[in-house]
Design an enzyme around this catalytic site. Structure first.
Site, mmCIF file in Angstrom:
data_model
loop_
_atom_site.group_PDB
_atom_site.id
_atom_site.type_symbol
_atom_site.label_atom_id
_atom_site.label_comp_id
_atom_site.label_asym_id
_atom_site.label_seq_id
_atom_site.Cartn_x
_atom_site.Cartn_y
_atom_site.Cartn_z
ATOM 1 N N LYS A 194 6.647 6.986 -12.373
ATOM 2 C CA LYS A 194 6.116 6.167 -13.485
ATOM 3 C C LYS A 194 6.192 6.952 -14.793
ATOM 4 C CE LYS A 194 5.496 2.598 -11.278
ATOM 5 N NZ LYS A 194 6.290 1.429 -11.565
ATOM 6 N N TYR A 198 5.407 9.238 -6.418
ATOM 7 C CA TYR A 198 5.335 7.897 -6.992
ATOM 8 C C TYR A 198 4.848 7.959 -8.438
ATOM 9 C CZ TYR A 198 3.100 3.563 -8.415
ATOM 10 O OH TYR A 198 2.697 2.478 -9.151
ATOM 11 N N SER A 218 1.324 2.931 -14.975
ATOM 12 C CA SER A 218 0.086 3.090 -14.222
ATOM 13 C C SER A 218 -0.806 4.133 -14.881
ATOM 14 C CB SER A 218 0.465 3.559 -12.815
ATOM 15 O OG SER A 218 -0.661 4.044 -12.140
HETATM 16 P P1 NAD Z 1 4.817 -5.130 -4.876
HETATM 17 O O1 NAD Z 1 5.385 -4.188 -3.871
HETATM 18 O O2 NAD Z 1 3.987 -6.250 -4.387
HETATM 19 O O3 NAD Z 1 5.990 -5.732 -5.783
HETATM 20 C C1 NAD Z 1 7.141 -5.002 -6.107
HETATM 21 C C2 NAD Z 1 8.354 -5.875 -5.762
HETATM 22 O O4 NAD Z 1 9.543 -5.170 -6.116
HETATM 23 C C3 NAD Z 1 8.452 -6.220 -4.290
HETATM 24 O O5 NAD Z 1 8.573 -7.616 -4.148
HETATM 25 C C4 NAD Z 1 9.716 -5.491 -3.804
HETATM 26 O O6 NAD Z 1 10.387 -6.222 -2.806
HETATM 27 C C5 NAD Z 1 10.521 -5.384 -5.096
HETATM 28 N N1 NAD Z 1 11.459 -4.257 -5.178
HETATM 29 C C6 NAD Z 1 11.212 -2.940 -4.932
HETATM 30 N N2 NAD Z 1 12.322 -2.217 -5.139
HETATM 31 C C7 NAD Z 1 13.301 -3.083 -5.535
HETATM 32 C C8 NAD Z 1 14.663 -2.942 -5.899
HETATM 33 N N3 NAD Z 1 15.266 -1.765 -5.858
HETATM 34 N N4 NAD Z 1 15.367 -4.042 -6.249
HETATM 35 C C9 NAD Z 1 14.770 -5.249 -6.271
HETATM 36 N N5 NAD Z 1 13.486 -5.459 -5.931
HETATM 37 C C10 NAD Z 1 12.760 -4.380 -5.568
HETATM 38 O O7 NAD Z 1 4.009 -4.235 -5.935
HETATM 39 P P2 NAD Z 1 2.971 -4.673 -7.081
HETATM 40 O O8 NAD Z 1 1.616 -4.229 -6.668
HETATM 41 O O9 NAD Z 1 3.192 -6.082 -7.475
HETATM 42 O O10 NAD Z 1 3.433 -3.694 -8.232
HETATM 43 C C11 NAD Z 1 4.317 -4.117 -9.258
HETATM 44 C C12 NAD Z 1 4.577 -2.956 -10.188
HETATM 45 O O11 NAD Z 1 3.346 -2.488 -10.731
HETATM 46 C C13 NAD Z 1 5.226 -1.741 -9.517
HETATM 47 O O12 NAD Z 1 6.133 -1.169 -10.425
HETATM 48 C C14 NAD Z 1 4.053 -0.813 -9.282
HETATM 49 O O13 NAD Z 1 4.452 0.534 -9.236
HETATM 50 C C15 NAD Z 1 3.207 -1.093 -10.524
HETATM 51 N N6 NAD Z 1 1.789 -0.754 -10.348
HETATM 52 C C16 NAD Z 1 1.088 -1.327 -9.314
HETATM 53 C C17 NAD Z 1 -0.260 -0.987 -9.128
HETATM 54 C C18 NAD Z 1 -1.043 -1.576 -7.984
HETATM 55 O O14 NAD Z 1 -2.110 -1.038 -7.672
HETATM 56 N N7 NAD Z 1 -0.608 -2.662 -7.354
HETATM 57 C C19 NAD Z 1 -0.890 -0.102 -10.015
HETATM 58 C C20 NAD Z 1 -0.147 0.442 -11.068
HETATM 59 C C21 NAD Z 1 1.195 0.094 -11.223
HETATM 60 N N1 UFG Z 2 -10.781 4.569 -1.064
HETATM 61 C C1 UFG Z 2 -11.623 4.713 0.011
HETATM 62 N N2 UFG Z 2 -11.191 4.257 1.225
HETATM 63 C C2 UFG Z 2 -9.979 3.673 1.407
HETATM 64 C C3 UFG Z 2 -9.120 3.542 0.282
HETATM 65 C C4 UFG Z 2 -9.562 4.015 -0.931
HETATM 66 O O1 UFG Z 2 -12.719 5.245 -0.107
HETATM 67 O O2 UFG Z 2 -9.643 3.307 2.548
HETATM 68 C C5 UFG Z 2 -11.248 5.024 -2.396
HETATM 69 C C6 UFG Z 2 -10.375 6.084 -3.029
HETATM 70 O O3 UFG Z 2 -10.760 7.372 -2.605
HETATM 71 C C7 UFG Z 2 -10.620 5.818 -4.518
HETATM 72 C C8 UFG Z 2 -10.834 4.302 -4.582
HETATM 73 O O4 UFG Z 2 -11.194 3.908 -3.267
HETATM 74 O O5 UFG Z 2 -11.793 6.441 -4.937
HETATM 75 C C9 UFG Z 2 -9.587 3.526 -5.005
HETATM 76 O O6 UFG Z 2 -8.497 3.897 -4.157
HETATM 77 P P1 UFG Z 2 -7.137 3.048 -4.107
HETATM 78 O O7 UFG Z 2 -6.280 3.668 -3.058
HETATM 79 O O8 UFG Z 2 -7.439 1.599 -3.975
HETATM 80 O O9 UFG Z 2 -6.531 3.240 -5.563
HETATM 81 P P2 UFG Z 2 -6.098 4.562 -6.339
HETATM 82 O O10 UFG Z 2 -6.973 4.642 -7.557
HETATM 83 O O11 UFG Z 2 -6.061 5.727 -5.455
HETATM 84 O O12 UFG Z 2 -4.586 4.229 -6.742
HETATM 85 C C10 UFG Z 2 -4.185 2.913 -7.179
HETATM 86 C C11 UFG Z 2 -2.747 2.657 -6.749
HETATM 87 C C12 UFG Z 2 -1.812 3.561 -7.467
HETATM 88 C C13 UFG Z 2 -2.016 3.462 -8.930
HETATM 89 C C14 UFG Z 2 -3.459 3.699 -9.288
HETATM 90 C C15 UFG Z 2 -3.695 3.463 -10.747
HETATM 91 O O13 UFG Z 2 -2.611 2.861 -5.347
HETATM 92 O O14 UFG Z 2 -0.492 3.156 -7.200
HETATM 93 O O15 UFG Z 2 -4.294 2.806 -8.551
HETATM 94 O O16 UFG Z 2 -3.182 2.224 -11.123
HETATM 95 F F1 UFG Z 2 -1.249 4.389 -9.562
#
Ligand code: NAD
Ligand code: UFG
Length: 341
Positions: A156, A152, A127
């Site tokens: 990462k 969290y 991330s």
């Molecule tokens: P998600 O929660 O939709 O998917 C993650 C999946 O992993 C889920 O289906 C959950 O059931 C499964 N899981 C969690 N722990 C497990 C375990 N111990 N064993 C087996 N399965 C397990 O999340 P996502 O948004 O698809 O994110 C996928 C990956 O990308 C994650 O590693 C997350 O940290 C990373 N990531 C997501 C975002 C975002 O904004 N969505 C941003 C940056 C990084």
């Molecule tokens: N925001 C609002 N109102 C809300 C939610 C968010 O104003 O109800 C704003 C936040 O302050 C920020 C922007 O919208 O300025 C984006 O916020 P998000 O919560 O959607 O995303 P973040 O950038 O905070 O974090 C996300 C994921 C993290 C990941 C990161 C980078 O939640 O897991 O992107 O990939 F690490």
């Protein structure tokens, strides 16, 4: 011949979109997921979209014996894309140990099981949170990593380091992909993000507010040093993001990586403010979003967007879809969810 890819967390948001792309590109796919944040019916949705049913095993990566046994039985797996993790920033402050346990132990067990079974290719979900508030924008992969802003985020950073060390000691080849802000859903509206409870992230909260499930979207701060005062992020369409995973696993499978451990930013290179998102959403979907300015959210950075040139150049991947397509697909997905309930 494309090989067989293990997708951990494959019924989740980004994992499910990536399974679609892998299957459509001729890869055999097996999903493992403990369903802690997803549903098994996603497997059927993937099959409906692609006409191919991926393998599925419900298992927890924290159970060492189970993942060892799985890898031993599936010696034909040529590469792993590791999505499985807990990902809610706020929740990680409430339950830091749960986050470290799940995200670190899950990776350690997977790495050991891959080593035992001789599987040498790993793509890891990282991330842009590892950069904290970068000193220079757009941020490139060579920027220093900062102290993580949440447990969290720290998982990462630690996982990237563990992978780097493991690669040095073994024959593993790995790519860590640093996602910026993934949003949107598959154009079929069959798969998308399923936030449990009150969403933390901007776009799911926004679509639920537009749908009337939430009263008002809070805009966290309008006093940042940005053109309209609200926070800026690099939003990327989840279908573009999934294509980058195909490019990454192909790079490893075809031994085109130039180093055994590589890192790539996955963003569009453009930053948009919270108000840009609200206004664009309202315009393209012709729906109003009730919103009001509130205090800043603790732990938020001011602005970040990617320099995606390394991924463009070396992975041959580029984000193609713009903000309008992202926000249209997010709304279509919210409407599809509303029809189900
Ligand atoms: P998600 O929660 O939709 O998917 C993650 C999946 O992993 C889920 O289906 C959950 O059931 C499964 N899981 C969690 N722990 C497990 C375990 N111990 N064993 C087996 N399965 C397990 O999340 P996502 O948004 O698809 O994110 C996928 C990956 O990308 C994650 O590693 C997350 O940290 C990373 N990531 C997501 C975002 C975002 O904004 N969505 C941003 C940056 C990084
Ligand atoms: N925001 C609002 N109102 C809300 C939610 C968010 O104003 O109800 C704003 C936040 O302050 C920020 C922007 O919208 O300025 C984006 O916020 P998000 O919560 O959607 O995303 P973040 O950038 O905070 O974090 C996300 C994921 C993290 C990941 C990161 C980078 O939640 O897991 O992107 O990939 F690490």
């Amino acid at each position: 011949m494309p090989g067989k890819i293990l997708v951990t967390g494959g019924t989740g948001y980004i994992g499910s979109h990536t399974c679609v792309v892998l299957l459509q590109s001729g890869y055999d796919v097996h999903i493992v997921d403990n369903l802690s944040n997803s549903h098994q019916d996603v497997v059927d949705k993937i099959a409906r979209i692609t006409g191919k049913t991926p393998g599925f095993t419900r298992l927890d990566l924290c159970d060492k014996e189970v993942i060892y046994g799985f890898m031993k039985e599936h010696q034909d797996i040529t590469g792993v894309i590791h999505f499985a993790a807990l990902k809610a920033v706020g929740e990680s402050w409430e339950y830091p140990v749960r986050y470290y346990h799940n995200n670190i132990l899950g990776l350690l067990n997977l790495l050991n099981a891959m080593h035992e079974s001789g599987c040498k290719n790993l793509v890891f979900s990282s991330s842009c949170t590892v950069y904290g508030q970068p000193d220079e924008l757009p941020v490139s992969e060579s920027a220093p990593l900062k102290k993580a802003l949440s447990p969290y985020g720290n998982t990462k950073k630690m996982c990237e380091e563990i992978i780097e060390d493991h690669v040095t000691a073994t024959s593993l080849n790995a790519i860590s992909l640093r996602y910026f802000n993934p949003i949107g859903a598959h154009p079929s509206a069959l798969i998308g993000e399923l936030p449990l409870g009150v969403p933390n992230n901007l776009v799911p909260f926004l679509t639920q507010t537009a749908m009337g499930k939430r009263e008002c979207l809070k805009v966290f701060g309008d006093d940042y040093s940005t053109p309209d005062g609200t926070g800026i992020r690099d939003y990327i369409h989840v279908t573009d993001l999934s294509q980058a995973h195909l490019a990454a696993i192909e790079r490893l499978e075809k031994e085109k990586n130039t180093q055994p451990c590589e890192v790539f930013n996955l963003g569009t290179g453009s930053g948009y403010s919270v108000l840009d998102i609200i206004r664009t959403f309202e315009r393209v979907n012709e729906v109003k979003v009730n919103h009001q300015i509130e205090d800043r959210r603790p732990g938020d950075i001011e602005k970040v967007w990617a320099n995606p040139e390394k991924a463009n150049r070396e992975l041959g991947w580029k984000a193609r879809l713009g903000l309008e397509e992202m926000l249209e697909s997010a709304w279509k997905w919210e409407e599809a969810l509303a029809q189900k309930h």
